[in-house]
Design a protein around this motif. Structure first.
Motif, PDB file in Angstrom:
ATOM      1  N   GLY A  11       0.769  -1.243   0.000  1.00  0.00           N
ATOM      2  CA  GLY A  11       0.000   0.000   0.000  1.00  0.00           C
ATOM      3  C   GLY A  11       0.798   1.288   0.000  1.00  0.00           C
ATOM      4  N   SER A  12       2.027   1.260  -0.525  1.00  0.00           N
ATOM      5  CA  SER A  12       2.805   2.501  -0.585  1.00  0.00           C
ATOM      6  C   SER A  12       3.081   2.875  -2.037  1.00  0.00           C
ATOM      7  N   LEU A  13       3.025   4.167  -2.325  1.00  0.00           N
ATOM      8  CA  LEU A  13       3.350   4.646  -3.672  1.00  0.00           C
ATOM      9  C   LEU A  13       4.838   4.942  -3.822  1.00  0.00           C
ATOM     10  N   ARG A  14       5.618   4.829  -2.738  1.00  0.00           N
ATOM     11  CA  ARG A  14       7.035   5.177  -2.793  1.00  0.00           C
ATOM     12  C   ARG A  14       7.856   4.108  -3.508  1.00  0.00           C
ATOM     13  N   ALA A  15       8.832   4.548  -4.300  1.00  0.00           N
ATOM     14  CA  ALA A  15       9.692   3.594  -5.015  1.00  0.00           C
ATOM     15  C   ALA A  15      10.512   2.768  -4.035  1.00  0.00           C
ATOM     16  N   GLU A  16      11.021   3.401  -2.974  1.00  0.00           N
ATOM     17  CA  GLU A  16      11.875   2.671  -2.006  1.00  0.00           C
ATOM     18  C   GLU A  16      11.058   2.213  -0.805  1.00  0.00           C
ATOM     19  N   SER A  17       9.846   1.798  -1.050  1.00  0.00           N
ATOM     20  CA  SER A  17       8.911   1.485   0.028  1.00  0.00           C
ATOM     21  C   SER A  17       9.401   0.372   0.956  1.00  0.00           C
ATOM     22  N   THR A  18       9.421   0.673   2.243  1.00  0.00           N
ATOM     23  CA  THR A  18       9.793  -0.329   3.236  1.00  0.00           C
ATOM     24  C   THR A  18       8.670  -1.364   3.435  1.00  0.00           C
ATOM     25  N   SER A  19       7.420  -0.904   3.350  1.00  0.00           N
ATOM     26  CA  SER A  19       6.316  -1.851   3.540  1.00  0.00           C
ATOM     27  C   SER A  19       6.233  -2.833   2.367  1.00  0.00           C
ATOM     28  N   ARG A  20       6.679  -2.387   1.185  1.00  0.00           N
ATOM     29  CA  ARG A  20       6.718  -3.308   0.039  1.00  0.00           C
ATOM     30  C   ARG A  20       7.819  -4.349   0.255  1.00  0.00           C
ATOM     31  N   SER A  77       0.744  -2.161   4.547  1.00  0.00           N
ATOM     32  CA  SER A  77       0.561  -0.719   4.308  1.00  0.00           C
ATOM     33  C   SER A  77       1.536   0.067   5.168  1.00  0.00           C
ATOM     34  N   PRO A  78       2.009   1.220   4.678  1.00  0.00           N
ATOM     35  CA  PRO A  78       2.687   2.126   5.606  1.00  0.00           C
ATOM     36  C   PRO A  78       1.679   2.666   6.612  1.00  0.00           C
ATOM     37  N   THR A  79       2.144   3.010   7.798  1.00  0.00           N
ATOM     38  CA  THR A  79       1.271   3.696   8.759  1.00  0.00           C
ATOM     39  C   THR A  79       1.212   5.171   8.370  1.00  0.00           C
ATOM     40  N   TYR A  80       0.026   5.641   8.064  1.00  0.00           N
ATOM     41  CA  TYR A  80      -0.181   7.060   7.746  1.00  0.00           C
ATOM     42  C   TYR A  80      -1.183   7.642   8.743  1.00  0.00           C
ATOM     43  N   HIS A  81      -0.726   8.605   9.516  1.00  0.00           N
ATOM     44  CA  HIS A  81      -1.604   9.310  10.448  1.00  0.00           C
ATOM     45  C   HIS A  81      -2.437   8.340  11.281  1.00  0.00           C
ATOM     46  N   GLY A  82      -1.739   7.367  11.827  1.00  0.00           N
ATOM     47  CA  GLY A  82      -2.369   6.434  12.747  1.00  0.00           C
ATOM     48  C   GLY A  82      -3.251   5.394  12.098  1.00  0.00           C
ATOM     49  N   SER A  83      -3.170   5.257  10.766  1.00  0.00           N
ATOM     50  CA  SER A  83      -4.008   4.272  10.088  1.00  0.00           C
ATOM     51  C   SER A  83      -3.275   3.799   8.827  1.00  0.00           C
ATOM     52  N   THR A 115       2.592  -3.673   8.792  1.00  0.00           N
ATOM     53  CA  THR A 115       2.772  -2.249   8.521  1.00  0.00           C
ATOM     54  C   THR A 115       4.197  -1.863   8.871  1.00  0.00           C
ATOM     55  N   THR A 116       4.723  -0.846   8.198  1.00  0.00           N
ATOM     56  CA  THR A 116       5.965  -0.219   8.646  1.00  0.00           C
ATOM     57  C   THR A 116       5.604   1.199   9.056  1.00  0.00           C
ATOM     58  N   ALA A 117       6.139   1.604  10.201  1.00  0.00           N
ATOM     59  CA  ALA A 117       5.794   2.914  10.767  1.00  0.00           C
ATOM     60  C   ALA A 117       7.058   3.698  11.099  1.00  0.00           C
ATOM     61  N   GLY A 118       7.008   5.008  10.869  1.00  0.00           N
ATOM     62  CA  GLY A 118       8.154   5.844  11.231  1.00  0.00           C
ATOM     63  C   GLY A 118       8.321   5.930  12.737  1.00  0.00           C
ATOM     64  N   GLY A 119       7.215   5.881  13.448  1.00  0.00           N
ATOM     65  CA  GLY A 119       7.232   5.949  14.907  1.00  0.00           C
ATOM     66  C   GLY A 119       6.828   4.618  15.504  1.00  0.00           C
ATOM     67  N   VAL A 120       5.943   4.704  16.484  1.00  0.00           N
ATOM     68  CA  VAL A 120       5.560   3.481  17.208  1.00  0.00           C
ATOM     69  C   VAL A 120       4.048   3.230  17.142  1.00  0.00           C
ATOM     70  N   GLN A 121       3.387   3.807  16.113  1.00  0.00           N
ATOM     71  CA  GLN A 121       1.929   3.690  16.044  1.00  0.00           C
ATOM     72  C   GLN A 121       1.455   2.625  15.065  1.00  0.00           C
ATOM     73  N   GLY A 122       2.355   1.698  14.720  1.00  0.00           N
ATOM     74  CA  GLY A 122       2.010   0.726  13.694  1.00  0.00           C
ATOM     75  C   GLY A 122       0.827  -0.159  14.048  1.00  0.00           C
ATOM     76  N   GLN A 149       9.516   2.275  13.901  1.00  0.00           N
ATOM     77  CA  GLN A 149      10.755   3.002  13.568  1.00  0.00           C
ATOM     78  C   GLN A 149      11.460   2.349  12.376  1.00  0.00           C
ATOM     79  N   SER A 150      10.768   2.349  11.273  1.00  0.00           N
ATOM     80  CA  SER A 150      11.232   1.605  10.093  1.00  0.00           C
ATOM     81  C   SER A 150      12.617   2.063   9.635  1.00  0.00           C
ATOM     82  N   TRP A 151      12.964   3.303   9.928  1.00  0.00           N
ATOM     83  CA  TRP A 151      14.281   3.812   9.518  1.00  0.00           C
ATOM     84  C   TRP A 151      15.416   3.043  10.203  1.00  0.00           C
TER      85      TRP A 151
HETATM   86  C1  FMN Z   1       1.547  11.129   5.226  1.00  0.00           C
HETATM   87  C2  FMN Z   1       2.373  10.345   6.235  1.00  0.00           C
HETATM   88  C3  FMN Z   1       1.821  10.052   7.449  1.00  0.00           C
HETATM   89  C4  FMN Z   1       2.545   9.313   8.397  1.00  0.00           C
HETATM   90  N1  FMN Z   1       1.976   9.043   9.592  1.00  0.00           N
HETATM   91  C5  FMN Z   1       2.642   8.294  10.510  1.00  0.00           C
HETATM   92  C6  FMN Z   1       2.040   7.969  11.763  1.00  0.00           C
HETATM   93  O1  FMN Z   1       0.934   8.372  12.067  1.00  0.00           O
HETATM   94  N2  FMN Z   1       2.750   7.206  12.626  1.00  0.00           N
HETATM   95  C7  FMN Z   1       3.997   6.721  12.321  1.00  0.00           C
HETATM   96  O2  FMN Z   1       4.567   6.002  13.135  1.00  0.00           O
HETATM   97  N3  FMN Z   1       4.591   7.002  11.140  1.00  0.00           N
HETATM   98  C8  FMN Z   1       3.939   7.781  10.222  1.00  0.00           C
HETATM   99  N4  FMN Z   1       4.517   8.063   9.003  1.00  0.00           N
HETATM  100  C9  FMN Z   1       5.815   7.472   8.668  1.00  0.00           C
HETATM  101  C10 FMN Z   1       5.626   6.202   7.820  1.00  0.00           C
HETATM  102  O3  FMN Z   1       4.793   5.290   8.496  1.00  0.00           O
HETATM  103  C11 FMN Z   1       6.958   5.479   7.559  1.00  0.00           C
HETATM  104  O4  FMN Z   1       7.867   6.342   6.939  1.00  0.00           O
HETATM  105  C12 FMN Z   1       6.734   4.216   6.742  1.00  0.00           C
HETATM  106  O5  FMN Z   1       7.805   3.329   6.944  1.00  0.00           O
HETATM  107  C13 FMN Z   1       6.619   4.493   5.263  1.00  0.00           C
HETATM  108  O6  FMN Z   1       6.351   3.282   4.566  1.00  0.00           O
HETATM  109  P1  FMN Z   1       6.863   3.060   3.063  1.00  0.00           P
HETATM  110  O7  FMN Z   1       8.371   3.080   3.129  1.00  0.00           O
HETATM  111  O8  FMN Z   1       6.340   1.736   2.669  1.00  0.00           O
HETATM  112  O9  FMN Z   1       6.323   4.173   2.208  1.00  0.00           O
HETATM  113  C14 FMN Z   1       3.838   8.842   8.078  1.00  0.00           C
HETATM  114  C15 FMN Z   1       4.384   9.153   6.815  1.00  0.00           C
HETATM  115  C16 FMN Z   1       3.666   9.896   5.909  1.00  0.00           C
HETATM  116  C17 FMN Z   1       4.262  10.200   4.536  1.00  0.00           C
END
Ligand code: FMN
Length: 205
Positions: A11-20, A77-83, A115-122, A149-151
């Motif tokens: 569910g990510s449109l990014r080329a380097e998608s971690t969730s992919r 799916s990536p986590t976006y805004h808690g979903s 899901t992969t999440a930037g923070g801890v809300q996955g 913390q996918s990074w």
């Molecule tokens: C629009 C947007 C909303 C995001 N919201 C959250 C969030 O609510 N919680 C979180 O932990 N990370 C959030 N992130 C970070 C992404 O979850 C994280 O970078 C993820 O690994 C991206 O997945 P991808 O590499 O498959 O695109 C958000 C990133 C974007 C671009």
């Protein structure tokens, strides 16, 4: 007997998608357990936003048919805004095309959730996926993979560098195959089988 078919939806449109990447690793786990696997990404599908006002585009029809022909699914799916991401939800909205099938939607299909999440809300995104899975009559498997913390676990180019995460993802793929086999053999899925239960899974009921 034909092998289990497991379809992954990313569910990510990014080329380097971690969730992919995470999805591919989970599918590798399913393949290692004997399944035929296919990865579908929203980046390749390029679906318009769902509306019933126009004829479904070919990509939506292909998506619906491929999903319907599977024995099990893995969603990532990536986590976006808690979903989940909007593009991921939109792809799932197109599965309304399966409403009139017999059985409808995703009946009798186990679904692994990642899901992969930037923070801890996955886990919030995983829970969102669980709600959607149930509304589509699917069965989410108990083992879920919210990667926080996918990074830390992935290189900037999206490659997975954490073997512990990779191992759990492969286990999730194998779990979907195990559940799919039970659905095919018994028409249901029984998590009471202690001998086969993967470590870390939470039994239901
Ligand atoms: C629009 C947007 C909303 C995001 N919201 C959250 C969030 O609510 N919680 C979180 O932990 N990370 C959030 N992130 C970070 C992404 O979850 C994280 O970078 C993820 O690994 C991206 O997945 P991808 O590499 O498959 O695109 C958000 C990133 C974007 C671009």
């Amino acid at each position: 007997m034909r092998s289990m078919r497991v379809v992954g939806l990313g569910g990510s449109l990014r080329a380097e998608s971690t969730s992919r990447t995470a999805l591919q690793v989970a599918l590798d786990g399913a393949a290692a357990d004997g399944a035929e696997v296919e990865l579908i990404s929203v980046r390749d599908l390029d679906l318009p936003l769902y509306t019933a006002e126009h004829a479904p585009p070919p990509a939506a029809l292909r998506l619906a048919d491929t999903v319907y022909g599977s024995d099990g699914l893995i969603w990532s799916s990536p986590t976006y805004h808690g979903s989940v991401s909007g593009s991921f939800k939109n792809a799932l909205d197109w599965l309304i095309l399966l409403a009139e099938r017999d059985p409808p939607y995703l009946a009798n299909k186990p679904i692994g959730l990642i899901t992969t999440a930037g923070g801890v809300q996955g886990l919030q995104a995983v829970n969102s996926m669980d709600f959607i899975a149930r509304s589509l009559r699917g069965w989410s498997v108990p083992l879920v993979m919210p990667v926080p913390q996918s990074w830390q676990s992935f290189d900037p180019d999206g490659h997975l560098k954490d073997e512990a995460v990779a191992s759990q993802l492969r286990r999730l793929g194998a779990e979907v195959v195990r559940a799919a086999r039970q659905f095919r053999a018994k028409g249901t899925c029984d998590y009471a089988d202690d001998a086969q239960r993967s470590p870390g899974t939470i039994p239901r009921g």
